[in-house]
Design an enzyme around this catalytic site. Sequence first.
Site, PDB file in Angstrom:
ATOM      1  N   LYS A 125       0.990  -1.361  -0.152  1.00 41.42           N
ATOM      2  CA  LYS A 125       0.097   0.120  -0.001  1.00 41.42           C
ATOM      3  C   LYS A 125       0.813   1.114  -0.218  1.00 41.42           C
ATOM      4  O   LYS A 125       2.052   1.228   0.579  1.00 41.42           O
ATOM      5  CB  LYS A 125      -0.749  -0.145   1.312  1.00 41.42           C
ATOM      6  N   ASP A 165      -7.141   4.545  -4.245  1.00 38.90           N
ATOM      7  CA  ASP A 165      -7.682   4.473  -2.944  1.00 38.90           C
ATOM      8  C   ASP A 165      -8.375   5.868  -2.989  1.00 38.90           C
ATOM      9  O   ASP A 165      -8.555   6.401  -3.662  1.00 38.90           O
ATOM     10  CB  ASP A 165      -6.665   3.824  -1.812  1.00 38.90           C
TER      11      ASP A 165
HETATM   12  P1  NDP Z   1     -12.974   8.076  -2.486  1.00 35.60           P
HETATM   13  O1  NDP Z   1     -11.971   8.887  -2.245  1.00 35.60           O
HETATM   14  O2  NDP Z   1     -13.524   7.706  -3.889  1.00 35.60           O
HETATM   15  O3  NDP Z   1     -14.381   8.104  -1.706  1.00 35.60           O
HETATM   16  C1  NDP Z   1     -14.130   8.428  -0.062  1.00 35.60           C
HETATM   17  C2  NDP Z   1     -15.374   8.647   0.223  1.00 35.60           C
HETATM   18  O4  NDP Z   1     -15.442   8.437   1.747  1.00 35.60           O
HETATM   19  C3  NDP Z   1     -15.759  10.293   0.196  1.00 35.60           C
HETATM   20  O5  NDP Z   1     -17.036  10.339  -0.088  1.00 35.60           O
HETATM   21  C4  NDP Z   1     -15.154  10.911   1.288  1.00 35.60           C
HETATM   22  O6  NDP Z   1     -15.740  12.132   1.572  1.00 35.60           O
HETATM   23  C5  NDP Z   1     -15.506   9.844   2.417  1.00 35.60           C
HETATM   24  N1  NDP Z   1     -14.639   9.883   3.464  1.00 35.60           N
HETATM   25  C6  NDP Z   1     -13.235   9.916   3.563  1.00 35.60           C
HETATM   26  N2  NDP Z   1     -12.789  10.139   4.602  1.00 35.60           N
HETATM   27  C7  NDP Z   1     -13.903  10.379   5.482  1.00 35.60           C
HETATM   28  C8  NDP Z   1     -13.944  10.688   6.761  1.00 35.60           C
HETATM   29  N3  NDP Z   1     -12.854  10.799   7.575  1.00 35.60           N
HETATM   30  N4  NDP Z   1     -15.090  10.588   7.296  1.00 35.60           N
HETATM   31  C9  NDP Z   1     -16.239  10.438   6.495  1.00 35.60           C
HETATM   32  N5  NDP Z   1     -16.132  10.293   5.098  1.00 35.60           N
HETATM   33  C10 NDP Z   1     -14.947  10.177   4.889  1.00 35.60           C
HETATM   34  O7  NDP Z   1     -12.433   6.674  -1.835  1.00 35.60           O
HETATM   35  P2  NDP Z   1     -12.851   5.009  -2.325  1.00 35.60           P
HETATM   36  O8  NDP Z   1     -14.249   5.097  -2.271  1.00 35.60           O
HETATM   37  O9  NDP Z   1     -12.132   4.439  -3.145  1.00 35.60           O
HETATM   38  O10 NDP Z   1     -12.398   4.449  -0.827  1.00 35.60           O
HETATM   39  C11 NDP Z   1     -13.452   4.417   0.187  1.00 35.60           C
HETATM   40  C12 NDP Z   1     -13.127   3.355   1.127  1.00 35.60           C
HETATM   41  O11 NDP Z   1     -12.713   1.801   0.416  1.00 35.60           O
HETATM   42  C13 NDP Z   1     -11.537   3.320   1.751  1.00 35.60           C
HETATM   43  O12 NDP Z   1     -11.500   2.805   3.058  1.00 35.60           O
HETATM   44  C14 NDP Z   1     -10.769   2.603   0.956  1.00 35.60           C
HETATM   45  O13 NDP Z   1      -9.546   1.979   1.356  1.00 35.60           O
HETATM   46  C15 NDP Z   1     -11.503   1.123   0.577  1.00 35.60           C
HETATM   47  N6  NDP Z   1     -11.375   0.431  -0.720  1.00 35.60           N
HETATM   48  C16 NDP Z   1     -11.336   1.059  -1.958  1.00 35.60           C
HETATM   49  C17 NDP Z   1     -10.882   0.337  -2.957  1.00 35.60           C
HETATM   50  C18 NDP Z   1     -11.249   0.684  -4.541  1.00 35.60           C
HETATM   51  O14 NDP Z   1     -10.930   0.089  -5.410  1.00 35.60           O
HETATM   52  N7  NDP Z   1     -11.070   2.223  -4.625  1.00 35.60           N
HETATM   53  C19 NDP Z   1     -10.896  -1.117  -2.945  1.00 35.60           C
HETATM   54  C20 NDP Z   1     -11.186  -1.584  -1.723  1.00 35.60           C
HETATM   55  C21 NDP Z   1     -11.335  -0.703  -0.431  1.00 35.60           C
HETATM   56  P3  NDP Z   1     -15.053  13.381   1.217  1.00 35.60           P
HETATM   57  O15 NDP Z   1     -15.209  13.527  -0.221  1.00 35.60           O
HETATM   58  O16 NDP Z   1     -15.776  14.493   2.046  1.00 35.60           O
HETATM   59  O17 NDP Z   1     -13.569  13.546   1.901  1.00 35.60           O
HETATM   60  O1  2IT Z   2      -7.945  -1.549  -0.579  1.00 32.05           O
HETATM   61  C1  2IT Z   2      -7.801  -1.730  -1.959  1.00 32.05           C
HETATM   62  O2  2IT Z   2      -7.911  -3.193  -1.892  1.00 32.05           O
HETATM   63  C2  2IT Z   2      -7.791  -1.177  -2.905  1.00 32.05           C
HETATM   64  N1  2IT Z   2      -7.788   0.124  -2.619  1.00 32.05           N
HETATM   65  C3  2IT Z   2      -7.628  -1.474  -4.123  1.00 32.05           C
HETATM   66  C4  2IT Z   2      -6.238  -1.855  -4.672  1.00 32.05           C
HETATM   67  C5  2IT Z   2      -5.947  -2.310  -5.820  1.00 32.05           C
HETATM   68  O3  2IT Z   2      -4.660  -2.770  -6.206  1.00 32.05           O
HETATM   69  O4  2IT Z   2      -6.626  -2.337  -6.771  1.00 32.05           O
END
Ligand code: NDP
Ligand code: 2IT
Length: 445
Positions: A125, A165
């Site tokens: 990561k 992420d």
């Molecule tokens: P994005 O940046 O697309 O979206 C994040 C969202 O969560 C935004 O709406 C953001 O709001 C909100 N957010 C972030 N921090 C906070 C906080 N402290 N309190 C409340 N809301 C918050 O990220 P992703 O959707 O990609 O990721 C979301 C989660 O999923 C993370 O934990 C990530 O590690 C996990 N994840 C992502 C993957 C992926 O493929 N993208 C894969 C597996 C897991 P704001 O815009 O106001 O900051």
């Molecule tokens: O938390 C996760 O699994 C991710 N942000 C996606 C990682 C990836 O390599 O697609």
Amino acid sequence: MSVVENVLQKVKERNPGEVEFHQAVEEVLQSLEPVLEQHPEFVETGLVDRLVEPERQIMFRVPWVDDEGKVQVNRGFRVQFNSAIGPYKGGLRFHPSVYLGIIKFLGFEQIFKNSLTGLPIGGGKGGSDFNPKGKSDGEIMRFCQSFMSELYRHIGQDVDVPAGDIGVGAREIGFLFGQYKRLRNAYEAGILTGKGLKYGGSLVRKEATGYGLIYFTKEMLEANNKNLKDKTVVISGAGNVAIYACEKAQEFGAKVVAMCDSKGYIYDKDGIKLDTVKQIKEVERKRIKEYVNHHPEAEYHEGQKGIWSLKCDIALPCATQNDIHLEHAKQLVENGCMAVGEGANMPCTNDALEFFLEKGLYVAPAKAANAGGVATSALEMSQNSMRLSWTFEEVDQKLQDIMKNIFNASNNASKKYGMEGNYVAGANIAGFLKVAEAMMAQGVI
Ligand code: NDP
Ligand code: 2IT
């Protein structure tokens, strides 16, 4: 002192202040107790001690010039945690809260998640404390170029493959890929995943984490004679994972009534109109509160935590870590919530998770339930290696099969180790065993 307690104490002493990392290690190691009892060889070879120590941790300076001509300095990270079963694989997070402890917790979790996918990917990561909010496209580009100017020497399509992420989506991956290609003078498409479809990206990668979460949740509910149809769902976040979890949940007949960003939440009792959320978040990059300007019948509430006081059947935390604390878990249970699907990484505190399990809720743990994103990243790598692209239906079918397999592996492990229905422990155990066996075969390295 048990083996697990001993390792945990050492982790805390050797990594002071990294509370999220301690939390992630504690959660995994606790569920491994019964496995370690049956496999003394894992203890004798120091396998657990090796597992909690990253193979390599890189921290670097990221200088860039903002639109006012002022020099800004951020910190970059890449933690290459475990390569027993494949090249390091995991996302990059750009958020002001990022420090080593966050990247290490995410890298540690990624080891088990990637193992669960059944695909050959190790755990890693990275990220930066850079805040993309309010930055111009030019600033984002200059930051990404500077970040990659150091990162490029540490990664490679058979070495370490980053992706997105929090704060890193298609725009950032594009800038990162461009700079990598320029520095290497080679078109190594498999160096990053989550790429745009015009230059080596895979169909379904954008949707994969959210869709995968719902495929897993559906599988879990059906195994317990329940389903998603007409269920009231609350989703935290309004980013990549939250949006596509909402889309697929709605497709399966659930009613999603709330979503949020870090400032506040929207409640639409008739069901969230996802096109509006996509327009606000994916196109305009604005705050979720804009939603009520389009749909005055909906409500906006300042503060994100209130979302967990809403009545729902299923809670899907898809924002960030430690979103649901014990007090929120209690509210959810009191309001009749029956299932939790973790879209974000470590969105529940350990005591909240224990409480849900104690109360008999069905819990889809992050390492298993959100693995669809990285699994589809691995499918993107396969397509890049073959120099071919699969159709949307082909990738989606593979994703569905993978999520089904992950559920079965977690369910079977929970049964085998006497914790039937505890998919949290089951996922940890199933993910761990493959990595542990590979580490055993490869000797003390
Ligand atoms: P994005 O940046 O697309 O979206 C994040 C969202 O969560 C935004 O709406 C953001 O709001 C909100 N957010 C972030 N921090 C906070 C906080 N402290 N309190 C409340 N809301 C918050 O990220 P992703 O959707 O990609 O990721 C979301 C989660 O999923 C993370 O934990 C990530 O590690 C996990 N994840 C992502 C993957 C992926 O493929 N993208 C894969 C597996 C897991 P704001 O815009 O106001 O900051
Ligand atoms: O938390 C996760 O699994 C991710 N942000 C996606 C990682 C990836 O390599 O697609």
